[in-house]
Design a protein around this motif. Structure first.
Motif, short mmCIF file in Angstrom:
data_model
loop_
_atom_site.label_atom_id
_atom_site.label_comp_id
_atom_site.label_asym_id
_atom_site.label_seq_id
_atom_site.Cartn_x
_atom_site.Cartn_y
_atom_site.Cartn_z
N LYS A 79 -4.38 6.88 1.78
CA LYS A 79 -4.58 5.47 1.98
C LYS A 79 -4.51 4.85 1.08
O LYS A 79 -3.67 3.78 0.93
CB LYS A 79 -5.90 5.39 2.78
CG LYS A 79 -6.01 5.81 4.15
CD LYS A 79 -7.57 5.44 4.60
CE LYS A 79 -7.82 6.27 5.74
NZ LYS A 79 -9.14 5.85 6.33
N SER A 80 -5.12 5.15 -0.23
CA SER A 80 -4.74 4.25 -1.33
C SER A 80 -3.22 4.25 -1.90
O SER A 80 -2.96 3.23 -2.07
CB SER A 80 -5.53 5.03 -2.46
OG SER A 80 -5.28 4.18 -3.86
N ALA A 81 -2.74 5.33 -1.72
CA ALA A 81 -1.11 5.27 -2.15
C ALA A 81 -0.42 4.39 -1.46
O ALA A 81 0.53 3.45 -1.81
CB ALA A 81 -0.69 6.58 -2.24
N LYS A 82 -0.52 4.60 -0.01
CA LYS A 82 0.16 3.58 1.05
C LYS A 82 -0.36 2.03 0.58
O LYS A 82 0.75 1.24 0.53
CB LYS A 82 -0.35 4.04 2.49
CG LYS A 82 0.24 5.05 2.79
CD LYS A 82 0.01 5.24 4.24
CE LYS A 82 0.29 7.04 4.75
NZ LYS A 82 -0.31 7.11 6.20
N LEU A 83 -1.68 1.92 0.41
CA LEU A 83 -1.95 0.56 0.16
C LEU A 83 -1.46 -0.03 -1.21
O LEU A 83 -0.77 -1.28 -1.39
CB LEU A 83 -3.50 0.26 -0.02
CG LEU A 83 -4.19 0.15 1.37
CD1 LEU A 83 -5.70 0.39 1.24
CD2 LEU A 83 -3.79 -0.78 2.35
N GLU A 84 -1.31 0.88 -2.19
CA GLU A 84 -0.70 0.50 -3.51
C GLU A 84 1.01 0.25 -3.28
O GLU A 84 1.53 -0.68 -3.93
CB GLU A 84 -0.94 1.44 -4.42
CG GLU A 84 -0.32 0.98 -5.92
CD GLU A 84 -0.88 2.43 -7.04
OE1 GLU A 84 -0.47 2.08 -8.05
OE2 GLU A 84 -1.28 3.23 -6.32
N GLU A 85 1.67 0.85 -2.41
CA GLU A 85 2.86 0.39 -2.17
C GLU A 85 3.23 -0.58 -1.71
O GLU A 85 4.14 -1.39 -1.76
CB GLU A 85 3.71 1.77 -1.29
CG GLU A 85 3.86 3.15 -1.92
CD GLU A 85 4.30 4.12 -1.14
OE1 GLU A 85 4.66 3.72 0.05
OE2 GLU A 85 4.52 5.27 -1.37
N TYR A 87 0.99 -3.36 -1.52
CA TYR A 87 0.72 -4.30 -2.69
C TYR A 87 1.88 -4.54 -3.51
O TYR A 87 2.30 -5.73 -4.06
CB TYR A 87 -0.48 -3.63 -3.44
CG TYR A 87 -0.76 -4.75 -4.58
CD1 TYR A 87 -1.26 -5.99 -4.52
CD2 TYR A 87 -0.47 -4.21 -5.91
CE1 TYR A 87 -1.61 -6.83 -5.50
CE2 TYR A 87 -0.85 -5.14 -6.93
CZ TYR A 87 -1.31 -6.51 -6.89
OH TYR A 87 -1.56 -7.23 -7.89
N ASN A 88 2.57 -3.54 -4.06
CA ASN A 88 3.61 -3.74 -5.12
C ASN A 88 4.80 -4.28 -4.50
O ASN A 88 5.32 -5.10 -5.08
CB ASN A 88 4.15 -2.02 -5.64
CG ASN A 88 2.98 -1.66 -6.46
OD1 ASN A 88 2.16 -2.39 -7.14
ND2 ASN A 88 3.07 -0.46 -6.55
N SER A 89 5.18 -3.89 -3.07
CA SER A 89 6.18 -4.67 -2.67
C SER A 89 6.04 -6.03 -2.21
O SER A 89 6.82 -7.15 -2.67
CB SER A 89 6.75 -3.89 -1.36
OG SER A 89 5.49 -3.95 -0.22
N THR A 90 4.77 -6.33 -1.66
CA THR A 90 4.51 -7.98 -1.64
C THR A 90 4.27 -8.74 -2.97
O THR A 90 4.78 -9.80 -3.17
CB THR A 90 3.17 -7.83 -1.04
OG1 THR A 90 2.96 -7.15 0.16
CG2 THR A 90 2.66 -9.20 -0.44
N SER A 91 3.87 -7.97 -3.94
CA SER A 91 3.81 -8.67 -5.16
C SER A 91 5.19 -8.83 -5.90
O SER A 91 5.49 -10.03 -6.32
CB SER A 91 2.99 -7.65 -6.24
OG SER A 91 3.12 -8.30 -7.44
N GLU A 92 5.99 -8.12 -5.72
CA GLU A 92 7.53 -8.25 -6.20
C GLU A 92 8.19 -9.44 -5.20
O GLU A 92 8.90 -9.99 -6.01
CB GLU A 92 8.36 -6.85 -5.94
CG GLU A 92 8.02 -5.77 -6.71
CD GLU A 92 8.73 -4.67 -6.64
OE1 GLU A 92 9.64 -4.62 -5.70
OE2 GLU A 92 8.43 -3.71 -7.08
#
Length: 178
Positions: A79-85, A87-92
């Protein structure tokens, strides 16, 4: 004979128009009923989401009691890995939007002021760009607003000399420039 055909056509035309109106009225749904159905659907979606979350919590508690912490840990890491992905795409996307918007707003500013405002946040830059573009618009004073065009008689060029014609011609041309 032609009169009979016309009368029949008129009668049939009227009947068809009435039939279509009745069909349209039968298919109408009151907006209050539509709003009720939408509200019920949203409530059901919320209840399904709540029940899924409670089932997952119950499953996690069951695994804790059984001592299967490794399973819980691996699930949480996934779950953490999915949320991090996400977050990264949204942040970009957000960063690219902000840089594009800043560059667009900086282009509106005069060149000598662009370097000063490169590090300013987006909302301040928007306000600044609006203020500077509004102030750069030239407004005429009320007393000078109507003085650009001169009313000339019907054909004044017949009576004028060559020099006067040229002088008035420039006035006419300048009145059309805006």
């Amino acid at each position: 004979m032609e009169e009979n055909v016309k009368i029949e056509a008129q009668e049939q035309g009227v009947k068809e128009a009435q039939d279509t109106k009745v069909v349209e009225k039968e298919n109408l749904v009151p907006i209050s009923r539509l709003n009720e159905v939408i509200k019920e659907r949203n409530e059901l979606r919320e209840s399904v989401a709540v029940s899924k979350q409670s089932e997952e919590q119950a499953r996690a508690k069951k695994l804790e009691k059984e001592g299967e912490y490794q399973t819980l840990l691996s699930e949480e890491r996934n779950k953490s890995a999915k949320l991090e992905e996400q977050y990264n795409s949204t942040s970009e996307q957000l960063n690219s939007y902000v840089t594009d918007e800043k560059s667009r707003l900086l282009e509106k500013l005069p060149e000598e002021k662009r370097d000063k405002y490169v590090d300013v946040d987006l909302t301040t830059l928007r306000n600044l760009a609006e203020d500077l573009t509004e102030s750069s618009k030239a407004n005429l004073k009320q007393e000078n607003a109507g003085l650009q065009r001169k009313n000339l008689p019907e054909n004044p060029f017949k009576e004028m000399e060559r020099g006067e014609q040229r002088k008035n011609w420039n006035d006419i041309l300048s009145s059309y420039k805006k």
